[in-house]
Design a protein around this motif. Sequence first.
Motif, PDB file in Angstrom:
ATOM      1  N   THR A  12      -2.530  -8.601  -4.936  1.00  0.00           N
ATOM      2  CA  THR A  12      -2.725  -7.967  -3.633  1.00  0.00           C
ATOM      3  C   THR A  12      -2.254  -8.925  -2.537  1.00  0.00           C
ATOM      4  N   GLN A  49       2.035   0.909   8.419  1.00  0.00           N
ATOM      5  CA  GLN A  49       1.535  -0.366   7.871  1.00  0.00           C
ATOM      6  C   GLN A  49       2.519  -1.492   8.162  1.00  0.00           C
ATOM      7  N   GLU A 140      -0.316  -2.731  -0.926  1.00  0.00           N
ATOM      8  CA  GLU A 140      -1.730  -2.828  -1.305  1.00  0.00           C
ATOM      9  C   GLU A 140      -1.887  -3.471  -2.674  1.00  0.00           C
TER      10      GLU A 140
END
Length: 154
Positions: A12, A49, A140
């Motif tokens: 991550t 994002q 993510e």
Amino acid sequence: MKILLNAEGIVTPAASKSHITYTVHLQRDCQELHVEFAYEPKKLEDEAQSKALIEEGLRQYIEAEHLQAYAENWRSYLPLQNLLTLSLDDETGFRGAGHRHDPVQRLVVDADKASPGLIPGVFPRGQLRITISLHCVVTEQCRYKLHVWEGEGA
């Protein structure tokens, strides 16, 4: 063909700027080493994002009086991409690095030749360390697979 390592994992953004090292014990000298490494996704597809990450980076690294000019051109930094790279070390030390942007890599080292960035030669009996450098993880999750074997091709 002798399989030395099959590994996979999920990382991550918290893992950015860190390393994962796998150690293989070679029972005898290895004349020919093959490494297949792949990770996905390569790009962060979500524009919202991406914009948030770019703006955060600009605030962190650009002086306040110049921030507006950079922020207006945030799209010039697209696409944001994950970057995971490999390096090899054996009992004698550094054996090279495959610091490439390719999300799929096939590397070979033998006594006389090696993939770019790697040093030709036999891997001596002992510890072989394969390090994945997680330069940047922007999605993510980012999945990786690492397959290492000695001998002829797969």
